[in-house]
Design an enzyme around this catalytic site. Structure first.
Site, PDB file in Angstrom:
ATOM      1  N   SER A 157       0.836  -1.195   0.000  1.00 47.32           N
ATOM      2  CA  SER A 157       0.000   0.000   0.000  1.00 47.32           C
ATOM      3  C   SER A 157       0.878   1.254   0.000  1.00 47.32           C
ATOM      4  O   SER A 157       1.671   1.454  -0.917  1.00 47.32           O
ATOM      5  CB  SER A 157      -0.957  -0.048   1.188  1.00 47.32           C
ATOM      6  OG  SER A 157      -1.986   0.898   1.066  1.00 47.32           O
ATOM      7  N   ASP A 251     -10.099  -3.766  -5.112  1.00 45.97           N
ATOM      8  CA  ASP A 251      -9.261  -2.777  -4.430  1.00 45.97           C
ATOM      9  C   ASP A 251      -9.286  -1.508  -5.267  1.00 45.97           C
ATOM     10  O   ASP A 251      -9.001  -1.545  -6.462  1.00 45.97           O
ATOM     11  CB  ASP A 251      -7.832  -3.303  -4.316  1.00 45.97           C
ATOM     12  CG  ASP A 251      -6.893  -2.360  -3.577  1.00 45.97           C
ATOM     13  OD1 ASP A 251      -7.296  -1.237  -3.229  1.00 45.97           O
ATOM     14  OD2 ASP A 251      -5.732  -2.749  -3.349  1.00 45.97           O
ATOM     15  N   HIS A 281      -8.082  -5.042  -0.638  1.00 49.27           N
ATOM     16  CA  HIS A 281      -6.912  -4.353  -0.111  1.00 49.27           C
ATOM     17  C   HIS A 281      -6.624  -4.840   1.305  1.00 49.27           C
ATOM     18  O   HIS A 281      -7.535  -4.981   2.117  1.00 49.27           O
ATOM     19  CB  HIS A 281      -7.177  -2.846  -0.090  1.00 49.27           C
ATOM     20  CG  HIS A 281      -5.964  -2.022   0.179  1.00 49.27           C
ATOM     21  ND1 HIS A 281      -5.118  -1.602  -0.823  1.00 49.27           N
ATOM     22  CD2 HIS A 281      -5.449  -1.539   1.334  1.00 49.27           C
ATOM     23  CE1 HIS A 281      -4.141  -0.885  -0.308  1.00 49.27           C
ATOM     24  NE2 HIS A 281      -4.323  -0.835   1.008  1.00 49.27           N
TER      25      HIS A 281
END
Length: 325
Positions: A157, A251, A281
């Site tokens: 991320s 995501d 995610h």
């Protein structure tokens, strides 16, 4: 594809527990909830031969680092791992489970960098910290038992965003030369996208989450055009290290991660990209909940093993080391 059945069960459990989205919590609450969720979903932490905490100099003061070292003598190939959390949440604790498993499975040394968080320290503080840590470890490899010719960067991320940005800085500096970059559902484009067509699921990471993190990280919306904030906007991606890009089907960051992989390939960078169907995610950090998280970590270890090349340390059969914390 529909949500994976394990994601459906995970979502139902969050609904039953009355889970409040992080973006509706105070910063202190969100930081505590984020770490608790990762620990709950990460499964039992693996024992590693050695885990120790240290500090390296940073542009804003000493930076905490956590060193995960598998069994093996001599300098080891080393991955610098940058944790996720939207540049706003997280610490070296956040990625501890991931780093333990990658250290054992590759095997290699994994160093987590405790970069400064927003909004207390906005862009580009986190990028500067991660780059400083890489340079320090590369030039003080003997102190860390690291092989300076086999260094890699990675993260999930926001950590994937930082890893990508650090490769740009390392290229601009003429080194250190990196063997690989591991980018797990990375943020690559900070420019606000179109408004969602429908309702966003508050029980899963969504576009409101993305905007909340971005608002904490960027002091000026114009900073989104900086390639160190949005690596996808870099004019030239040639000469960057070989990459593995992992994305999740459900995501909001999926498309920008895959566009970045496409641009790396077009620039001549050896690049693998895998989209995990049915996943959301955060799955990479939660192998205790999602089988796909375990598989993705195994894929990451195999990628690093291939890119680090021969002469990797050999861990003893069975238990790979001792639990030390």
């Amino acid at each position: 594809m529909a949500l994976d059945p394990q994601v459906v069960a995970y979502r139902a459990a969050r609904a039953a527990a009355g889970t409040v989205p992080l973006y509706r919590q105070t910063l202190a609450q969100a930081r505590a909830a984020d770490l608790a969720a990762i620990r709950a979903g990460g499964g039992d932490p693996e024992p590693v031969h050695e885990v120790r905490d240290a500090h390296v100099p940073g542009p804003g003061g000493p930076l905490p680092v956590r060193i995960h070292r598998p069994a093996g003598d001599g300098p080891l190939p080393t991955l610098l791992y940058f944790f996720g959390g939207g540049w706003t949440l997280g610490s070296v604790e956040t990625a501890d489970g991931i780093c333990r498993r990658l250290a054992n499975a590759t095997p290699c040394q994994v160093v987590t960098v405790g970069y400064r968080l927003a909004p207390e320290h906005r862009f580009p503080a986190a990028v500067q910290d991660c780059h400083a840590a890489l340079r320090w470890i590369a030039t003080h490899a003997d102190e860390f038992g690291a092989d300076p010719d086999r260094l890699a960067v990675g993260g999930d991320s926001a950590g994937g965003n930082l890893a990508a940005a650090v490769t740009l800085l390392a290229r601009a500096d003429g080194g250190p030369r990196l063997a690989a970059q591991l980018l797990v559902y990375p943020n690559t484009d900070q420019r606000p996208g179109p408004a969602p067509a429908g309702e966003e699921d508050p029980l899963l990471f969504n576009r409101h989450s993305v905007a909340w993190y971005r608002g904490h990280y960027l002091a000026d919306p114009g900073d989104a055009a900086d390639p160190l904030a949005s690596p996808l906007l870099a004019e030239d991606l040639s000469g960057l290290p070989p990459a593995l890009v992992v994305t999740a089907e459900h995501d909001p960051l999926r498309d920008e991660g895959e566009r970045y992989a496409d641009r790396l390939r077009a620039a001549g960078v050896p690049t693998e990209v895998t989209r995990y169907p049915g996943m959301i995610h955060g799955f990479f950090a939660m192998p205790g909940v999602f089988d796909a998280g375990r598989r993705a970590q195994e894929q990451a270890a195999a990628f690093l093993r291939d890119r680090f090349g021969p002469q990797l340390p050999t861990a003893p059969a069975g238990v790979t080391g001792r639990a030390d914390d």
